[in-house]
Design an enzyme around this catalytic site. Structure first.
Site, mmCIF file in Angstrom:
data_model
loop_
_atom_site.group_PDB
_atom_site.id
_atom_site.type_symbol
_atom_site.label_atom_id
_atom_site.label_comp_id
_atom_site.label_asym_id
_atom_site.label_seq_id
_atom_site.Cartn_x
_atom_site.Cartn_y
_atom_site.Cartn_z
ATOM 1 C CE LYS A 1 -23.307 -30.517 -30.756
ATOM 2 N NZ LYS A 1 -22.437 -30.967 -29.657
ATOM 3 N NE ARG B 1 -24.727 -36.434 -31.861
ATOM 4 C CZ ARG B 1 -25.291 -35.488 -31.112
ATOM 5 N NH1 ARG B 1 -26.348 -34.828 -31.541
ATOM 6 N NH2 ARG B 1 -24.792 -35.196 -29.936
ATOM 7 N NE ARG C 1 -24.808 -30.996 -21.229
ATOM 8 C CZ ARG C 1 -24.704 -31.336 -22.517
ATOM 9 N NH1 ARG C 1 -24.709 -30.396 -23.460
ATOM 10 N NH2 ARG C 1 -24.553 -32.602 -22.849
ATOM 11 N NE ARG D 1 -28.214 -34.432 -21.957
ATOM 12 C CZ ARG D 1 -27.709 -34.013 -23.123
ATOM 13 N NH1 ARG D 1 -27.809 -32.741 -23.485
ATOM 14 N NH2 ARG D 1 -27.098 -34.851 -23.912
ATOM 15 N NE ARG E 1 -23.311 -37.766 -24.914
ATOM 16 C CZ ARG E 1 -23.567 -36.724 -24.126
ATOM 17 N NH1 ARG E 1 -23.406 -36.839 -22.818
ATOM 18 N NH2 ARG E 1 -23.982 -35.605 -24.639
HETATM 19 P P1 ADP Z 1 -24.887 -33.060 -26.807
HETATM 20 O O1 ADP Z 1 -25.526 -31.861 -26.158
HETATM 21 O O2 ADP Z 1 -23.952 -33.750 -25.931
HETATM 22 O O3 ADP Z 1 -24.291 -32.774 -28.138
HETATM 23 P P2 ADP Z 1 -27.456 -33.997 -27.726
HETATM 24 O O4 ADP Z 1 -28.471 -33.465 -26.820
HETATM 25 O O5 ADP Z 1 -27.260 -33.338 -29.047
HETATM 26 O O6 ADP Z 1 -26.070 -34.105 -26.971
HETATM 27 O O7 ADP Z 1 -27.735 -35.546 -28.004
HETATM 28 C C1 ADP Z 1 -27.937 -36.448 -26.942
HETATM 29 C C2 ADP Z 1 -28.084 -37.844 -27.531
HETATM 30 O O8 ADP Z 1 -29.209 -37.888 -28.418
HETATM 31 C C3 ADP Z 1 -26.912 -38.326 -28.366
HETATM 32 O O9 ADP Z 1 -25.870 -38.881 -27.585
HETATM 33 C C4 ADP Z 1 -27.605 -39.374 -29.246
HETATM 34 O O10 ADP Z 1 -27.843 -40.570 -28.535
HETATM 35 C C5 ADP Z 1 -28.953 -38.735 -29.526
HETATM 36 N N1 ADP Z 1 -28.924 -37.913 -30.753
HETATM 37 C C6 ADP Z 1 -29.099 -36.569 -30.837
HETATM 38 N N2 ADP Z 1 -29.004 -36.170 -32.117
HETATM 39 C C7 ADP Z 1 -28.760 -37.281 -32.865
HETATM 40 C C8 ADP Z 1 -28.539 -37.519 -34.247
HETATM 41 N N3 ADP Z 1 -28.531 -36.514 -35.152
HETATM 42 N N4 ADP Z 1 -28.315 -38.801 -34.649
HETATM 43 C C9 ADP Z 1 -28.317 -39.794 -33.767
HETATM 44 N N5 ADP Z 1 -28.489 -39.643 -32.452
HETATM 45 C C10 ADP Z 1 -28.715 -38.404 -31.990
HETATM 46 P P1 ADP Z 2 -23.371 -29.080 -26.640
HETATM 47 O O1 ADP Z 2 -24.715 -28.611 -27.108
HETATM 48 O O2 ADP Z 2 -22.306 -28.938 -27.696
HETATM 49 O O3 ADP Z 2 -23.396 -30.450 -26.063
HETATM 50 P P2 ADP Z 2 -23.675 -27.121 -24.467
HETATM 51 O O4 ADP Z 2 -23.998 -25.856 -25.181
HETATM 52 O O5 ADP Z 2 -24.774 -27.808 -23.767
HETATM 53 O O6 ADP Z 2 -22.900 -28.127 -25.477
HETATM 54 O O7 ADP Z 2 -22.484 -26.810 -23.456
HETATM 55 C C1 ADP Z 2 -21.947 -27.840 -22.614
HETATM 56 C C2 ADP Z 2 -21.668 -27.270 -21.226
HETATM 57 O O8 ADP Z 2 -20.587 -26.329 -21.291
HETATM 58 C C3 ADP Z 2 -22.859 -26.504 -20.631
HETATM 59 O O9 ADP Z 2 -22.824 -26.690 -19.242
HETATM 60 C C4 ADP Z 2 -22.556 -25.046 -20.991
HETATM 61 O O10 ADP Z 2 -23.133 -24.131 -20.061
HETATM 62 C C5 ADP Z 2 -21.028 -25.008 -20.927
HETATM 63 N N1 ADP Z 2 -20.421 -24.100 -21.915
HETATM 64 C C6 ADP Z 2 -20.866 -23.803 -23.166
HETATM 65 N N2 ADP Z 2 -20.026 -22.951 -23.791
HETATM 66 C C7 ADP Z 2 -19.008 -22.721 -22.914
HETATM 67 C C8 ADP Z 2 -17.801 -21.918 -22.977
HETATM 68 N N3 ADP Z 2 -17.482 -21.213 -24.070
HETATM 69 N N4 ADP Z 2 -17.008 -21.940 -21.891
HETATM 70 C C9 ADP Z 2 -17.312 -22.683 -20.796
HETATM 71 N N5 ADP Z 2 -18.421 -23.441 -20.670
HETATM 72 C C10 ADP Z 2 -19.261 -23.467 -21.713
#
Ligand code: ADP
Ligand code: ADP
Ligand code: ZN
Length: 214
Positions: free
Chosen positions: A13, A88, A127, A160, A171
């Site tokens: 995302k 979420r 990541r 992270r 998660r």
């Molecule tokens: P990811 O990249 O894995 O999708 P995020 O950076 O979006 O993770 O979120 C990391 C953490 O921050 C989540 O596991 C949650 O604890 C918190 N968080 C982020 N966005 C939200 C939301 N919209 N509602 C509740 N918790 C959130």
């Molecule tokens: P999210 O925001 O949904 O948690 P990220 O954009 O941070 O996800 O992506 C999670 C991990 O996967 C990062 O290390 C990113 O560089 C990698 N990644 C993202 N898109 C792809 C893809 N299409 N193929 C392989 N790795 C990817």
């Protein structure tokens, strides 16, 4: 243009949201980044959020919803934005819908980046995140130019705390319980678009831009 990114943690995302923000000239709003910036800054909000984030749990809706609604009221959001990591939960989605309704606005697209759980753990362990500017990299799939250093701002990259395998599993469970129902919610709203997130990240972006327009 107002866009929501949906998908499991690690689906890509953030990666896609950054590309969308750049191409369409709209802000990228990541609730996770806002929480991490608050943790880094030692604010009260940050301390509250950290306890949940470290456990792989969601930060409570009463904290999160107000924070996001404030953010999208800022001046740079007038032409639209791409939301990454919000909503979420169903109550978050309903609050967003209601707040926009009150202003006579609506979201344009909810882009669901679809990746099966099996692929997620590999992605998360590789990541690397920049806590200064929010950029993310992958040690194999999207490596920075210099190992361990952010291309954009030069800060040191980190794994992270919540990307360790045990927390990632937690998660994913939280995702399936609380966030996946949003796919139906936005399907019913008629704005859902699903893309295959297992493709190369540039391919995924191409598929998204076909829908959003050039
Ligand atoms: P990811 O990249 O894995 O999708 P995020 O950076 O979006 O993770 O979120 C990391 C953490 O921050 C989540 O596991 C949650 O604890 C918190 N968080 C982020 N966005 C939200 C939301 N919209 N509602 C509740 N918790 C959130
Ligand atoms: P999210 O925001 O949904 O948690 P990220 O954009 O941070 O996800 O992506 C999670 C991990 O996967 C990062 O290390 C990113 O560089 C990698 N990644 C993202 N898109 C792809 C893809 N299409 N193929 C392989 N790795 C990817
Ligand atoms: Zn950076």
């Amino acid at each position: 243009m107002k866009i929501i990114m949906l998908g499991a943690p690690g689906a890509g995302k953030g990666t896609q949201a950054k590309k969308i923000a750049e191409k369409y000239g709209i802000p990228h709003i990541s609730t996770g980044d806002i929480f991490r910036a608050n943790i880094k800054g030692g604010t009260e909000l940050g301390m509250k959020a950290k306890a949940y984030m470290d456990q792989g749990q969601l930060v409570p809706d009463d904290v999160t919803i107000g924070m996001l609604l404030d953010r999208i009221s800022e001046a740079d959001c007038e032409k639209g934005y791409v939301l990454d990591g919000f909503p979420r939960t169903i109550p978050q989605a309903e609050s967003l819908t209601n707040a926009l309704n009150e202003r006579g606005e609506k979201m344009d697209y909810a882009v669901n980046v679809d990746v099966p759980d099996e692929a997620i753990v590999t992605r998360m362990s590789g990541r690397r995140a920049c806590l200064a500017c929010g950029a993310t990299y992958h040690i194999v799939f999207n490596a920075p130019k210099t190992e361990g250093v952010c291309d954009t701002c030069g800060e040191k990259l980190v794994l992270r705390d919540d990307d360790k395998p045990e927390t990632v599993q937690k998660r994913l469970t939280v995702y399936h319980d609380q966030t996946q129902p949003l796919i139906d919610y936005y399907q019913q709203a008629g704005i859902l678009v699903t893309v295959d997130g297992t493709k190369d990240l540039n391919e995924v972006f191409k598929d998204i831009t076909v829908v959003l327009g050039e």
